[in-house]
Write an enzyme that holds these catalytic residues in place. Structure first.
Site, PDB file in Angstrom:
ATOM      1  N   GLY A 133       0.852  -1.182   0.000  1.00 13.07           N
ATOM      2  CA  GLY A 133       0.000   0.000   0.000  1.00 13.07           C
ATOM      3  C   GLY A 133       0.886   1.230   0.000  1.00 13.07           C
ATOM      4  CB  VAL A 193       8.882   9.510   4.489  1.00 13.01           C
ATOM      5  CG1 VAL A 193       8.137   9.584   5.820  1.00 13.01           C
ATOM      6  CG2 VAL A 193      10.328   9.074   4.693  1.00 13.01           C
ATOM      7  CB  SER A 210       4.147   3.928   1.636  1.00 14.31           C
ATOM      8  OG  SER A 210       4.180   5.176   0.973  1.00 14.31           O
ATOM      9  CB  CYS A 237      -9.513   4.334   6.417  1.00 12.23           C
ATOM     10  SG  CYS A 237      -8.742   4.451   4.799  1.00 12.23           S
ATOM     11  CB  CYS A 281      -6.610  11.791   4.529  1.00 16.29           C
ATOM     12  SG  CYS A 281      -7.927  10.604   4.166  1.00 16.29           S
TER      13      CYS A 281
END
Length: 349
Positions: A8, A13, A15, A89, A185
């Protein structure tokens, strides 16, 4: 050839360095960017993928994200609850769809940049999530509701690293680090401004527990349990939001000590181990992401999926709608949603 892993990938930074570590260990890495909001960061993800020389697939999940996360967020505020969109999520979007793709494409495993660990527990004889070593950043709490079946194929490479180390090493690889928002987000700015687009504010009253009216509020969704600032109530001592009562359109306020609870109800529990295996085992409960875990004195099933959790010490402001995660030392054993009904309203099964 190494095992095939789907990562994912946001392009941030965490991921980025997750993908790098897996590539260095010999995995065949394929990056998956989920587009969740109108603010598309796919170009950032493509640049980060380019630095790693790894393939990237962009998948549009905006419709699913709106239905599953944004509408849930709005609905919970309408009900006077405090939602936890990051937990939902992870369960219903990010890890669910990564796992689905893994099965459809016959990959071996999936990975994310969460600061948590996956370890094989000798005691339970299976893979479980454990706290990350960076206690300032560790994110196991956000994985409490993830389905048990996903854990066997989940990799969390950052669990033994600190955020500072990840940033330092990513910069050496040419990654241009910038501070990343810790807010929800899909909201820029104030929650209230976002919510009033979907919920008509209904002014009501602030009351003490004895019914004394001490002021007027702007609408329930502007407030959350534990809040002190922004109440605008002149009073002889500081007041905090103790309870939201949507059925009365009223907010109960009181002293800070009225926020302290040593008993709460949790429902819709998601266990990573069989509940029977927990009998006699020391457990801790964590009622917010940043709150201190507290020993569980008793975990009693009532009925209708409701558990009564009696704690050995009081916790501050456990808000209905938030997640209560259960641990045995560093091992995450599962979690559920705190609910507002009084324990006297449920009979034991």
């Amino acid at each position: 050839m190494g095992k095939r892993v789907l990562v994912g990938f946001s392009g941030g930074v965490d991921s980025f360095y997750t993908a790098h570590l897996l590539k260095e260990k010999g995995y065949q890495v394929h990056l998956i960017y989920f587009r969740l909001t109108e603010e598309d960061q796919a170009e950032r993800a493509r640049k980060s993928a380019g630095l790693l020389s790894l393939p990237l697939t962009v998948i549009d999940l905006r419709q699913e994200f709106r239905k599953t996360v944004i509408e849930y967020f709005i609905r919970y505020y309408k009900l006077g609850l405090t939602p936890n969109p990051c937990v939902i999520c992870n369960r219903d979007i990010k890890l669910k769809y990564l796992f689905r793709l893994k099965q459809e494409l016959s990959f071996d495993c999936i990975a994310t940049g969460h600061y948590a660990r996956v370890i094989r527990s000798r005691e339970f004889g299976k893979k479980l999530i454990a706290r990350g070593v960076d206690r300032k950043k560790e994110q196991s709490y956000f994985l409490a509701l993830v389905e048990r079946k996903i854990l066997d194929s989940l990799l969390l490479p950052l669990g033994r690293l600190t955020k500072e180390k990840v940033v330092e090493e990513a910069r050496k690889l040419g990654f241009r680090y910038r501070e990343e928002s810790q807010d929800v987000c899909f909201i820029e700015g104030d929650y209230g401004e976002f919510l009033k687009k979907y919920i008509r504010p209904r002014p009501g009253v602030f009351k003490l527990k004895d019914g004394t009216v001490v002021g007027k509020h702007r609408g329930l969704f502007y407030y959350t349990v534990g809040q002190r600032r922004g109440l605008g109530i002149p009073y002889k001592h500081p007041l905090y939001v103790v309870e939201l009562r949507p059925e009365e359109n009223a907010i109960i306020v009181g002293r800070k000590e009225e926020l302290l609870k040593e008993e709460l109800l949790v429902w819709n529990l998601n266990w990573h181990v069989e509940p029977e295996a927990l009998r006699g085992m020391p457990l801790q409960a964590q009622v917010r992401y940043r709150s201190r875990p507290v020993e569980v004195r008793e975990l009693k099933y009532l009925n209708s999926g409701i558990y009564c959790v009696k704690l050995a010490a009081k916790v501050e402001a456990p808000a209905p709608g938030q997640v209560c995660a259960f641990y045995s030392n560093d091992l995450l054993l599962g979690g559920g949603e705190i609910t507002r009904e009084g324990a006297e309203g449920w009979r034991e099964a």
